[in-house]
Motif scaffolding. Structure first.
Motif, short mmCIF file in Angstrom:
data_model
loop_
_atom_site.label_atom_id
_atom_site.label_comp_id
_atom_site.label_asym_id
_atom_site.label_seq_id
_atom_site.Cartn_x
_atom_site.Cartn_y
_atom_site.Cartn_z
N LEU A 168 -13.59 7.61 38.80
CA LEU A 168 -13.89 8.77 39.23
C LEU A 168 -14.79 8.98 40.57
O LEU A 168 -14.67 9.90 41.21
CB LEU A 168 -15.39 8.98 38.13
N TRP A 228 -16.35 13.87 42.99
CA TRP A 228 -17.38 13.46 41.86
C TRP A 228 -18.82 13.76 42.45
O TRP A 228 -19.72 14.35 41.68
CB TRP A 228 -17.33 11.95 41.70
N THR A 285 -18.89 21.15 34.44
CA THR A 285 -17.71 20.59 33.46
C THR A 285 -16.71 21.32 34.33
O THR A 285 -15.29 20.71 33.98
CB THR A 285 -18.05 21.17 32.13
N TRP A 339 -15.15 19.08 36.70
CA TRP A 339 -14.77 17.85 36.31
C TRP A 339 -13.47 18.09 35.72
O TRP A 339 -12.45 17.37 36.11
CB TRP A 339 -15.58 17.62 35.11
N TYR A 374 -6.25 12.45 34.38
CA TYR A 374 -7.47 12.80 33.93
C TYR A 374 -7.15 13.83 32.91
O TYR A 374 -7.03 14.69 33.27
CB TYR A 374 -8.54 13.30 35.02
N TYR A 405 -19.15 12.66 31.33
CA TYR A 405 -17.78 12.87 31.62
C TYR A 405 -16.74 12.07 30.67
O TYR A 405 -16.00 12.81 29.93
CB TYR A 405 -17.52 12.30 33.17
N SER A 463 -13.34 12.83 27.83
CA SER A 463 -12.17 12.81 28.88
C SER A 463 -11.47 11.17 28.66
O SER A 463 -12.12 10.26 27.86
CB SER A 463 -12.61 12.69 30.19
#
Length: 343
Positions: free
Chosen positions: A90, A127, A140, A143, A199, A322, A326
């Motif tokens: 990340l 990040w 989000t 992300w 991811y 996160y 995930s």
């Protein structure tokens, strides 16, 4: 038949049954009752220690009987090292000069958060940008925008080739980790030269495909899973074969060798699932062993020490939020043939 299985496990309503899914945590596997698996841990001859991993003599290693060359290593990672690899994926791996799927429009939209303007990929810190956004929904979105980053040789997704002009230094810590796994599992001489870090937000999928772009298809492909669990399908060299379904949890390792390198595989389901109320990587305030020193200087000392020494580091920096929704998958390959140093 492959596509039918993919659709079955992808379905949400009704949800699929996991009765036929191979789960290394189930009793029938640990007791040797699942005849789809062959225990090959006895083939391990190396007992060299590695900080953050359980002793190799204690590894649970299986080969899928109907897919010769497909090895599964049940989670050998300690909790702090789970956290190390997720934080590394990340914080660092999405940064320039590594390449990501992030389009110019996304970088331009959020570049103001990082104090830059326009499509300045060399300065864009995905990040850090996400962490600077106070609105949880907007954070989000940032992300979820990142779906992959490439390391070492950068794969050309359009032409499905590698290019010598698109190559950067491969992360030394991943080189060291893969070298240890290759040594323990008997794949001496393996050289990690390219990686794709995927991811997966929960609910996402990866369609069926084969990995055949490397010059050296005799070398193993290492795949490390961290975060939320996923169903992994592995079939045969054509889509006409019925695949086997595996449940991969955080820390589990897949090694594709020999014929399995050219088998169709996919990820039809990524989902949130707690294990007895606690995830594998979550810190235990008590009973967590004294943190070891990093295996070599190749590791990021700052991330290693924070993941081992500071309980609040994991939650206060957004990692816990996160990864609760995930999955991260690191898959690593050798591109060149033995003795070669360029394409």
């Amino acid at each position: 038949m492959f596509q039918e299985s993919f659709k079955y496990y992808k379905a949400r309503n009704p949800p699929p049954s996991f009765d036929n899914v191979i789960d290394l945590c189930r009793r029938d596997v640990s007791n040797g009752l699942d005849r789809r698996l062959k225990n090959v841990a006895t083939n391990i001859t190396s007992d060299s220690p590695h900080s953050g991993l359980i002793p190799s003599k204690e590894w649970q290693v299986y080969e899928l009987v109907d897919r010769p060359g497909l090895l599964i290593v049940a989670n050998p990672f300690t909790k702090p090292v789970h956290r190390y690899w997720m934080a590394r994926c990340l914080l660092d791996y999405p940064k320039h000069p590594n390449r990501t799927n992030l389009p110019s429009t996304v970088i331009e939209k959020y570049s103001t958060y990082s104090g830059t303007s326009g499509d300045q990929r060399e300065h864009f810190d995905w990040w850090a940008v996400a962490q600077s956004i106070e609105d949880p929904q907007q954070r989000t979105k940032v992300w979820k925008a990142l779906r992959w980053t490439t390391l070492g040789y950068h794969y050309d997704w359009t032409n499905k080739i590698y290019d010598e002009a698109a190559r950067n230094e491969f992360p030394p810590d991943l080189t060291e980790l893969c070298g240890h796994f290759a040594d323990v599992l008997g794949f001496r001489g393996f050289h990690p030269e390219a990686a794709i870090v995927n991811y997966y937000p929960t609910g996402s999928t990866l369609a069926g495909h084969t990995d055949h772009s490397e010059q050296n298809l005799q070398a193993p492909l290492f795949s490390f899973s961290f975060g939320q669990p996923a169903v992994f399908l592995i079939g045969g060299p054509s889509r006409d074969e019925q695949p086997d379904a595996l449940l991969l949890r955080s820390g589990d390792v897949i090694v594709m060798t020999r014929a399995s390198r050219l088998c169709y595989h996919a990820v039809p389901k990524v989902f949130s699932c707690s294990e007895s109320g606690r995830q594998r990587w979550e810190p235990e305030i008590e009973n967590e062993p004294e943190p070891p020193v990093p295996p070599t200087g190749a590791y990021s000392t700052a991330i290693w020490n924070n993941c081992h020494h500071h309980q609040q580091y994991w939650s206060s920096n957004g990692f816990a939020d996160y990864i609760s929704n995930s999955r991260i998958n690191i898959n690593i390959r050798q591109v060149l043939n033995e003795g070669e140093n360029h394409l």
